[in-house]
Scaffold this motif. Structure first.
Motif, mmCIF file in Angstrom:
data_model
loop_
_atom_site.group_PDB
_atom_site.id
_atom_site.type_symbol
_atom_site.label_atom_id
_atom_site.label_comp_id
_atom_site.label_asym_id
_atom_site.label_seq_id
_atom_site.Cartn_x
_atom_site.Cartn_y
_atom_site.Cartn_z
ATOM 1 N N LEU A 129 18.399 4.645 -9.713
ATOM 2 C CA LEU A 129 18.732 5.755 -10.721
ATOM 3 C C LEU A 129 18.835 5.319 -11.918
ATOM 4 N N LYS A 130 18.243 5.843 -13.026
ATOM 5 C CA LYS A 130 18.185 5.549 -14.459
ATOM 6 C C LYS A 130 19.389 6.068 -15.267
ATOM 7 N N PRO A 131 19.853 5.247 -16.075
ATOM 8 C CA PRO A 131 21.318 5.671 -16.768
ATOM 9 C C PRO A 131 21.282 6.900 -16.935
ATOM 10 N N ASP A 132 20.406 7.734 -17.413
ATOM 11 C CA ASP A 132 20.549 9.191 -18.009
ATOM 12 C C ASP A 132 19.698 9.987 -16.809
ATOM 13 N N SER A 133 19.976 9.525 -15.681
ATOM 14 C CA SER A 133 19.586 10.594 -14.490
ATOM 15 C C SER A 133 20.250 11.708 -14.414
ATOM 16 N N ILE A 134 19.709 12.901 -14.017
ATOM 17 C CA ILE A 134 20.329 13.949 -13.905
ATOM 18 C C ILE A 134 21.232 13.801 -12.509
ATOM 19 N N LEU A 135 21.301 12.742 -11.853
ATOM 20 C CA LEU A 135 22.017 12.864 -10.515
ATOM 21 C C LEU A 135 23.413 11.960 -10.988
ATOM 22 N N ASN A 136 23.466 11.611 -12.429
ATOM 23 C CA ASN A 136 24.783 10.733 -12.724
ATOM 24 C C ASN A 136 25.931 11.642 -12.698
ATOM 25 N N SER B 149 11.432 17.088 -8.603
ATOM 26 C CA SER B 149 12.597 17.854 -9.406
ATOM 27 C C SER B 149 13.406 17.111 -10.108
ATOM 28 N N LEU B 150 13.461 15.744 -9.791
ATOM 29 C CA LEU B 150 14.249 14.654 -10.589
ATOM 30 C C LEU B 150 13.377 14.317 -11.994
ATOM 31 N N GLY B 151 12.211 14.813 -11.981
ATOM 32 C CA GLY B 151 11.277 14.442 -12.959
ATOM 33 C C GLY B 151 10.764 13.128 -13.056
ATOM 34 N N VAL B 152 10.947 12.383 -11.941
ATOM 35 C CA VAL B 152 10.561 10.739 -11.996
ATOM 36 C C VAL B 152 9.377 10.568 -11.204
ATOM 37 N N LYS C 242 21.008 20.153 -5.755
ATOM 38 C CA LYS C 242 20.314 19.650 -6.949
ATOM 39 C C LYS C 242 19.004 19.348 -6.921
ATOM 40 N N CYS C 243 18.604 18.689 -5.822
ATOM 41 C CA CYS C 243 17.306 18.293 -5.907
ATOM 42 C C CYS C 243 16.265 19.223 -5.121
ATOM 43 N N LYS C 244 16.788 20.357 -4.816
ATOM 44 C CA LYS C 244 15.954 21.405 -3.895
ATOM 45 C C LYS C 244 15.136 20.609 -3.049
ATOM 46 N N SER C 245 15.745 19.948 -2.209
ATOM 47 C CA SER C 245 14.785 19.238 -1.025
ATOM 48 C C SER C 245 15.664 18.845 -0.006
ATOM 49 N N ASN C 246 14.967 18.873 1.318
ATOM 50 C CA ASN C 246 15.998 18.561 2.457
ATOM 51 C C ASN C 246 15.766 17.044 2.813
ATOM 52 N N VAL C 247 16.368 16.271 1.997
ATOM 53 C CA VAL C 247 16.611 14.752 2.177
ATOM 54 C C VAL C 247 18.117 14.304 2.350
ATOM 55 N N LEU C 248 18.270 13.067 2.708
ATOM 56 C CA LEU C 248 19.637 12.753 3.123
ATOM 57 C C LEU C 248 19.805 11.258 2.240
ATOM 58 N N PHE D 169 0.933 -1.082 -0.092
ATOM 59 C CA PHE D 169 0.144 0.178 -0.048
ATOM 60 C C PHE D 169 0.922 1.246 0.196
ATOM 61 N N ASP D 170 1.990 1.361 0.906
ATOM 62 C CA ASP D 170 2.705 2.423 0.831
ATOM 63 C C ASP D 170 3.547 2.566 -0.490
ATOM 64 N N ILE D 171 3.963 1.465 -0.955
ATOM 65 C CA ILE D 171 4.638 1.586 -2.490
ATOM 66 C C ILE D 171 3.374 2.081 -3.497
ATOM 67 N N LEU D 172 2.428 1.680 -3.528
ATOM 68 C CA LEU D 172 1.369 2.360 -4.529
ATOM 69 C C LEU D 172 1.092 3.741 -4.365
ATOM 70 N N LYS D 173 1.259 4.298 -3.115
ATOM 71 C CA LYS D 173 0.769 5.702 -2.843
ATOM 72 C C LYS D 173 2.340 6.422 -3.325
ATOM 73 N N ILE D 174 3.435 5.879 -3.548
ATOM 74 C CA ILE D 174 4.531 6.690 -4.041
ATOM 75 C C ILE D 174 5.312 5.732 -5.086
ATOM 76 N N PRO D 175 4.568 5.571 -6.163
ATOM 77 C CA PRO D 175 5.133 4.328 -7.166
ATOM 78 C C PRO D 175 6.560 4.574 -7.588
ATOM 79 N N SER D 176 6.968 5.899 -7.693
ATOM 80 C CA SER D 176 8.360 6.125 -7.962
ATOM 81 C C SER D 176 9.547 5.421 -7.235
#
Length: 453
Positions: free
Chosen positions: A158-165, A221-224, A175-181, A132-139
């Motif tokens: 991360l996809k091969p063409d990810s902007i984080l590569n 922000s990652l477009g995913v 880069k992600c404009k978010s407060n995560v770790l 259920f938790d995964i289906l709420k955030i499928p990315s």
């Protein structure tokens, strides 16, 4: 600790294996001689063959000297009765697997109190919650929520063409404009607890902690980011499907369930009149396509056969379903499934094992229950633990930058009341905090003080 595991099926063996790896003295009880023979040949455990509700069998297993008794046979009633007998024989901590959906929370609470059961576990309900938790955030490939409910950890590929590569983690937040770790990275067969100089690459599986809002901001922000699944197909009307359907229908999700057992279909139809229930073989691609496979938001494979779950999940992915999740019980199948392109896999055995290991570590702590939550990450190579900081903690109010953490250990989050904190070097621990620690699995942290050199 001396721990007895009664019932050595799939779940029981996984629990037993994890407890042996933790260094506990384990005794196995099962009614089948061939099962006991296989268990004793595989693991360094004592064993007794017999009925776990028989006083003589429990006495032979030295139940009175055990510190923990775990009953995980296929019968809820046998599990509860054996826990009751074990409690009367002197065991203070008893755990019973109770799977029947007819035991609601009120009934189960009454039974636990009157039978002296310390903890009841329901693998199917726990699995459904993870789905259920995964289906709420499928990315996300996997989502773990800590007891404060304010902090989550997601795993994503991360996809091969990810902007984080090629991005260093020191630049990740900007880069992600978010407060995560970013607190763990799996690259091939290698797993890292990274520092700020670590450089991400396409194809990495990364573990990220933060509040739900900040995680969603990062994904956007990652477009995913994918929308919450609103049109879900479930193949296999199992107990897990029952619990998951109830959760999804409650929030207005469209649910279609396929099963080849007519009686099971009638039963689930009666229980969920708002769901669409199809009597048919979910392994047949023609049926799935006919029932709208290509227009789904998500597909969940919950049959009782791992091989079938893998095959129909691969088929769903090939047909363009944005989110595909499969239940796999046998751990040896998981690497193969991932090589076939399956990213979201749940293992009821692993979910229950994590819960039991957490409980055992809490009991080991002489100061009380310090381990609030425990998850295995990155194919079991990393642990995420949530500790409750007590008033007598020796390193309260000391900036994190002044604490010398053990290697392969990172502070991933702090929950202070309802306030979640993504920690920096200037943050401190305070009494009552809940602290999320990420560490290499071989650390096997049991107490909060174990993180400091």
């Amino acid at each position: 600790m001396n721990i007895i595991v009664m019932g050595c099926g799939k779940i029981g063996e996984e629990i037993l294996s994890s407890l042996v790896a933790e260094g506990h003295d384990v005794t196995a009880i099962d009614i089948k001689e061939d099962v006991i023979a296989e268990i004793t040949n595989t693991y360094d455990v004592m064993s007794v063959c017999g009925n776990g509700t028989d006083y003589a069998v429990l006495d032979e297993a030295n139940v009175g000297r055990a510190e923990m008794f775990i009953a995980v046979t296929n019968s809820d009633e046998v599990n509860m009765l054996s826990c009751f007998i074990a409690r009367r024989m002197g065991v203070h901590n008893t755990v019973a697997r109770v799977r029947n959906p007819e035991y609601n929370d009120e009934t189960l609470g009454f039974l636990r109190q009157n039978l002296g059961i310390s903890m009841a576990i329901n693998p199917e309900r726990l699995s459904a919650q993870e789905l259920f938790d995964i289906l709420k955030i499928p990315s996300a490939v996997k989502i773990d929520t800590f007891s404060s409910r304010n902090v989550q950890m997601i795993e994503m590929r991360l996809k091969p063409d990810s902007i984080l590569n090629g991005i260093k983690l020191a630049d990740f937040r900007s880069k992600c404009k978010s407060n995560v770790l970013v607190c763990a990275v799996q690259r091939g067969n290698n797993v890292y607890i990274p520092d700020g100089n670590f450089e991400l690459k396409g194809g990495d599986k990364v573990g990220i902690t933060g509040t739900k809002a900040e995680i969603l901001k990062m994904l956007k922000s990652l477009g995913v980011i994918q929308k919450q699944a609103k049109n879900v197909m479930i193949v296999g009307a199992s107990k897990t499907a029952y619990y998951l359907s109830a959760m999804l229908l409650r929030i207005g999700t469209s649910v279609k369930i396929i099963d080849k057992d007519r009686d099971v279909c009638r039963d689930i139809c009666d229980k969920f009149p708002k769901a669409v229930v199809i009597h048919g073989d979910g392994a047949k691609q023609e049926l799935l396509i006919e029932e709208g496979l290509k227009s789904l938001d998500a597909f969940v494979a919950l049959t009782g056969i791992d091989e079938q779950n893998i095959l129909i999940s691969v088929s769903a992915s090939f047909n363009g379903v944005p989110k595909v999740i499969s239940k796999i019980n046998r751990n040896e199948y998981i690497p193969m499934a991932e090589k076939l392109g399956m990213e979201s896999i749940i293992s009821p055995r692993e979910i229950v094992s994590n819960k039991i290991v957490r409980y055992a570590r809490a009991l080991e702590n002489s100061l009380g229950s310090n381990v609030e939550t425990l998850y295995k990450l990155m194919d079991g190579n990393v642990e995420a633990l949530e500790f409750n900081v007590k008033a007598d903690c020796k390193f309260l109010n000391i900036p994190l930058k002044d604490l010398l953490l053990k290697s392969n250990t990172i502070i991933a989050g702090i929950a202070r009341g309802r306030k979640p904190i993504t920690p920096t070097g200037d943050d401190v621990f305070m009494a009552g905090d809940r602290v999320i620690v990420i560490a290499a699995a071989n650390r096997r942290l049991r107490d909060f003080s174990d993180i400091i050199k």
